[in-house]
Scaffold this active site. Structure first.
Site, PDB file in Angstrom:
ATOM      1  N   ASP A   1       0.772  -1.533   0.006  1.00 40.28           N
ATOM      2  CA  ASP A   1      -0.046  -0.241   0.340  1.00 40.28           C
ATOM      3  C   ASP A   1       0.959   1.466  -0.102  1.00 40.28           C
ATOM      4  O   ASP A   1       2.235   1.079   0.613  1.00 40.28           O
ATOM      5  CB  ASP A   1      -1.034  -0.341   1.200  1.00 40.28           C
ATOM      6  CG  ASP A   1      -2.434  -0.041   1.028  1.00 40.28           C
ATOM      7  OD1 ASP A   1      -2.714  -0.139  -0.158  1.00 40.28           O
ATOM      8  OD2 ASP A   1      -3.368   0.348   1.710  1.00 40.28           O
TER       9      ASP A   1
ATOM     10  N   HIS B   1       3.222   3.592  -8.687  1.00 41.66           N
ATOM     11  CA  HIS B   1       2.646   2.461  -9.140  1.00 41.66           C
ATOM     12  C   HIS B   1       4.080   1.816 -10.210  1.00 41.66           C
ATOM     13  O   HIS B   1       4.444   0.698  -9.092  1.00 41.66           O
ATOM     14  CB  HIS B   1       1.328   1.970 -10.079  1.00 41.66           C
ATOM     15  CG  HIS B   1       0.513   2.538  -9.661  1.00 41.66           C
ATOM     16  ND1 HIS B   1       0.462   1.972  -8.290  1.00 41.66           N
ATOM     17  CD2 HIS B   1      -0.784   3.198 -10.274  1.00 41.66           C
ATOM     18  CE1 HIS B   1      -1.768   2.424  -7.689  1.00 41.66           C
ATOM     19  NE2 HIS B   1      -1.310   2.716  -8.845  1.00 41.66           N
TER      20      HIS B   1
ATOM     21  N   LEU C   1      12.182 -19.111  -4.075  1.00 35.61           N
ATOM     22  CA  LEU C   1      11.351 -18.806  -4.200  1.00 35.61           C
ATOM     23  C   LEU C   1       9.892 -18.718  -4.062  1.00 35.61           C
ATOM     24  O   LEU C   1      10.270 -18.871  -5.974  1.00 35.61           O
ATOM     25  CB  LEU C   1      12.292 -17.013  -3.840  1.00 35.61           C
ATOM     26  CG  LEU C   1      10.733 -16.413  -3.404  1.00 35.61           C
ATOM     27  CD1 LEU C   1      10.365 -15.999  -1.752  1.00 35.61           C
ATOM     28  CD2 LEU C   1      10.696 -15.202  -3.524  1.00 35.61           C
TER      29      LEU C   1
HETATM   30  C1  LIG Z   1      -2.263  -5.933 -12.021  1.00 35.29           C
HETATM   31  C2  LIG Z   1      -1.300  -5.431 -10.828  1.00 35.29           C
HETATM   32  C3  LIG Z   1       0.339  -5.345 -10.712  1.00 35.29           C
HETATM   33  C4  LIG Z   1       0.176  -3.661  -9.587  1.00 35.29           C
HETATM   34  C5  LIG Z   1       1.622  -3.812  -9.203  1.00 35.29           C
HETATM   35  N1  LIG Z   1       2.403  -2.525  -9.175  1.00 35.29           N
HETATM   36  C6  LIG Z   1       1.216  -1.739  -8.147  1.00 35.29           C
HETATM   37  C7  LIG Z   1       0.836  -1.836  -7.213  1.00 35.29           C
HETATM   38  C8  LIG Z   1       1.256  -2.349  -5.953  1.00 35.29           C
HETATM   39  C9  LIG Z   1       2.793  -2.268  -5.811  1.00 35.29           C
HETATM   40  C10 LIG Z   1       3.509  -3.188  -7.340  1.00 35.29           C
HETATM   41  C11 LIG Z   1       3.473  -2.629  -7.963  1.00 35.29           C
HETATM   42  N2  LIG Z   1       2.636  -4.776  -9.678  1.00 35.29           N
HETATM   43  N3  LIG Z   1       3.802  -4.985 -10.311  1.00 35.29           N
HETATM   44  C12 LIG Z   1       4.484  -6.211 -10.095  1.00 35.29           C
HETATM   45  C13 LIG Z   1       3.187  -6.572 -10.591  1.00 35.29           C
HETATM   46  C14 LIG Z   1       3.349  -8.195 -11.123  1.00 35.29           C
HETATM   47  C15 LIG Z   1       1.870  -8.786 -11.114  1.00 35.29           C
HETATM   48  C16 LIG Z   1       2.930 -10.506 -12.136  1.00 35.29           C
HETATM   49  C17 LIG Z   1       3.116 -10.606 -12.455  1.00 35.29           C
HETATM   50  F1  LIG Z   1       3.156 -11.613 -13.034  1.00 35.29           F
HETATM   51  C18 LIG Z   1       4.405  -9.403 -12.833  1.00 35.29           C
HETATM   52  C19 LIG Z   1       4.676  -8.097 -12.089  1.00 35.29           C
HETATM   53  C20 LIG Z   1       2.230  -6.171 -10.265  1.00 35.29           C
HETATM   54  N4  LIG Z   1       0.868  -6.120 -10.602  1.00 35.29           N
END
Ligand SMILES: CCc1cc(N2CCCCCC2)n2ncc(-c3ccc(F)cc3)c2n1
Length: 254
Positions: free
Chosen positions: A34, A51, A145
Site C-alpha cells: 500500500d 505504481h 522462492l
Molecule cells: C496487475 C497489477 C499489478 C500492480 C503492480 N504494482 C502496482 C501496485 C502495487 C505495487 C507494486 C506495483 N505490480 N507489480 C508487479 C506486478 C506483477 C504482477 C504479476 C506478475 F506476474 C508480475 C508482476 C504488478 N501487478
C-alpha cells in the site's frame, strides 16, 4: 558493554542480516503493498509514477526475500475492488505485469524463482494473462522462492468459490459431508499447495486486511508500518522479520 553497544547499534541503525539469519526465517511472507498513490501525491507526480516505483520495490524485496531463504512471497498486486479505479489507472496497472516480466523475468529465472498468480485470471485483459502465463510456464520448474502474485484476488470470492466446489463434490458423491474439515477445506482454496503465511506486512499505515487471505491468515503474525511501499527497503523487511522472531508464537495454545 560491547553487547549493549551492538544492541544499541542494531536498534538505532537497523538490524544486521547476519543477526536475523541466526533466528527463524518466516517460510511464507505476505505483503499488502500500500501507499503507491500517496507516494506519488507527496511528490506532485501522477499516481502511475507511484505504481511504477512500487514495481521496482517488488523486484528489490523479491531478491532480498530469496536471499534470506523465504520460501513463499505473496504480494497483493490487484484486488477485485481495484476495478473501480479510473479506467486510465486500471489500464496502466494491467500493463505492469508485462513491464515487470519483460524487464525482470530473466533475472527471476537466474535466481531460480518460481512465478505464480492467484486470483480470477480469466477476467484479466488478454495481454496481461499472456504475460503472466508465459512467466508461470517458464519458471514452473524452478525450486527457489515462490513469488505468488495475488491478481484480481478477493478472499471472500475465493472462500465462496471453494464452498461451491465442495458442495458440488458432496452432491456428486466425490466426498461425504463427514469428510469436511479444515484440512479438506484448505484443499479447495487457491493456496492449496502453499503453507499459510507466517508473517503479513502491510505498508502505508492502513490497519486492515482488505479482503486478503482471510482464511489463511488465522495464525499469521501481522506487522504494520507507516512506510509507503515505494519507500520500503531491505532494512524495513529485516525489521519486520526481527519483530516476527521476537514474538512467541502460540497458535492459540498457552
Ligand atoms: C496487475 C497489477 C499489478 C500492480 C503492480 N504494482 C502496482 C501496485 C502495487 C505495487 C507494486 C506495483 N505490480 N507489480 C508487479 C506486478 C506483477 C504482477 C504479476 C506478475 F506476474 C508480475 C508482476 C504488478 N501487478
Amino acid at each position: 558493554m560491547f553487547e549493549k553497544m551492538k544492541r544499541w547499534k542494531n536498534k538505532e541503525e537497523g538490524h544486521e542480516k547476519e543477526t536475523i539469519l541466526q533466528g527463524p526465517i518466516p517460510a511464507h511472507v505476505a505483503i499488502i503493498m500500500d501507499g503507491n498513490g500517496r507516494w506519488a501525491k507527496k511528490r506532485a507526480l501522477p499516481r502511475m509514477a507511484g505504481h511504477y516505483e512500487g514495481m521496482q520495490t517488488v523486484r528489490k524485496i523479491t531478491r532480498f526475500a530469496n536471499e534470506l531463504g523465504v520460501k513463499v512471497l505473496t504480494l497483493y498486486a490487484f484486488s477485485t475492488e481495484n476495478w473501480k479505479r479510473p479506467k486510465t489507472e486500471v489500464d496502466y496497472l494491467m500493463q505492469l505485469p508485462e513491464q515487470f516480466l519483460n524487464t525482470f523475468l530473466p533475472e527471476l529465472i537466474e535466481e531460480n524463482v518460481q512465478v505464480r498468480v492467484m486470483g480470477h485470471k480469466e477476467q484479466l485483459p488478454s495481454h496481461t494473462l499472456r504475460a503472466v502465463n508465459k512467466a508461470i510456464e517458464e519458471t514452473k520448474q524452478n525450486t527457489g522462492l515462490i513469488l505468488n502474485f495475488a491478481l484480481n484476488y478477493g478472499s471472500r470470492a475465493e472462500i465462496v468459490h471453494a464452498v461451491q466446489k465442495l458442495v458440488d463434490d458432496v452432491q456428486n458423491g466425490a466426498i461425504q459431508t463427514s469428510d469436511v474439515n479444515e484440512q479438506l477445506f484448505h484443499s479447495y482454496l487457491m493456496t492449496n499447495d502453499l503453507p499459510d503465511p507466517d508473517l503479513l506486512i502491510r505498508t502505508s499505515g492502513e490497519i486492515r486486511l482488505s479482503n486478503f487471505m482471510l482464511w489463511q491468515l488465522a495464525y499469521t503474525e501481522f506487522w504494520f508500518t507507516d512506510i509507503l511501499w515505494p519507500d520500503f527497503t531491505e532494512q524495513h523487511f529485516l525489521q519486520a522479520v526481527h519483530e516476527f522472531q521476537q514474538r512467541s508464537r502460540r497458535f492459540g495454545g498457552v
